[in-house]
Scaffold this active site. Structure first.
Site, mmCIF file in Angstrom:
data_model
loop_
_atom_site.group_PDB
_atom_site.id
_atom_site.type_symbol
_atom_site.label_atom_id
_atom_site.label_comp_id
_atom_site.label_asym_id
_atom_site.label_seq_id
_atom_site.Cartn_x
_atom_site.Cartn_y
_atom_site.Cartn_z
ATOM 1 C CG LEU A 281 1.986 0.797 5.023
ATOM 2 C CD1 LEU A 281 2.963 -0.200 4.409
ATOM 3 C CD2 LEU A 281 1.673 0.402 6.453
ATOM 4 C CG ASP A 282 -1.163 0.349 2.105
ATOM 5 O OD1 ASP A 282 -0.432 -0.399 1.432
ATOM 6 O OD2 ASP A 282 -1.915 -0.068 3.003
ATOM 7 C CD GLU A 283 -0.870 7.456 1.462
ATOM 8 O OE1 GLU A 283 -1.157 8.270 0.560
ATOM 9 O OE2 GLU A 283 -1.698 7.019 2.274
#
Length: 155
Positions: free
Chosen positions: A86-88
């Site tokens: 997530l969000d990487e």
């Protein structure tokens, strides 16, 4: 359809069906703060966009009130490709919006949403109009000069 814990499998199956039936090459997931299915990550390049309040300790799903109370001065907006984490994902486009003590929590939300729409427009424009590829964990967009992928419409 709003995706919840209860309907996530059905919503993702419906999305994958549409992707497969239409030959979709890009799926845009604004504010979709969930991990996407691996099938989607492998078949298309999902694009996710969100804003976060700076400092970084306030990133993610933070109450705007907390940021307001801390006197946050910047809203950072990021559009990135989706990965299993997530969000990487590799960043496509970013921008910041300045805020001051004179603005309310409602202003924070409004300014953040406005910045999100501009960043998302630029990220989609870059992905669809220019050669774009992933190099390690970085997105490379040609032409490489900053702002060169902005259309006249976007400013």
């Amino acid at each position: 359809m709003k995706v919840t814990k209860e309907n996530k499998p059905q919503a993702e199956a419906q999305l994958m069906y549409v992707v497969e039936q239409t030959g979709t090459e890009l799926v845009v997931l604004p504010r979709y703060m969930q991990v996407t299915p691996m099938d989607l990550q492998e078949d298309v390049r999902p694009d996710h966009q969100h804003s976060s309040l700076i400092p970084s300790i306030l990133q993610g799903r933070v109450p705007v009130q907390k940021a307001f109370e801390r006197g946050v001065k910047l809203i950072c907006v990021t559009a990135h490709y989706v990965t299993a984490d997530l969000d990487e994902g590799p960043i496509i486009e970013q921008d910041v919006a300045r805020i001051t003590h004179a603005q309310s929590t409602e202003n924070y939300v409004s300014i953040g949403r406005d910045a999100e729409s501009h960043v998302l427009d630029r990220a989609i424009h870059a992905h669809t109009h220019y050669p774009t590829f992933i190099n390690w964990n970085r997105t490379v967009v040609f032409p490489a000069s900053p702002g060169s992928h902005r259309s006249e419409r976007m400013g």
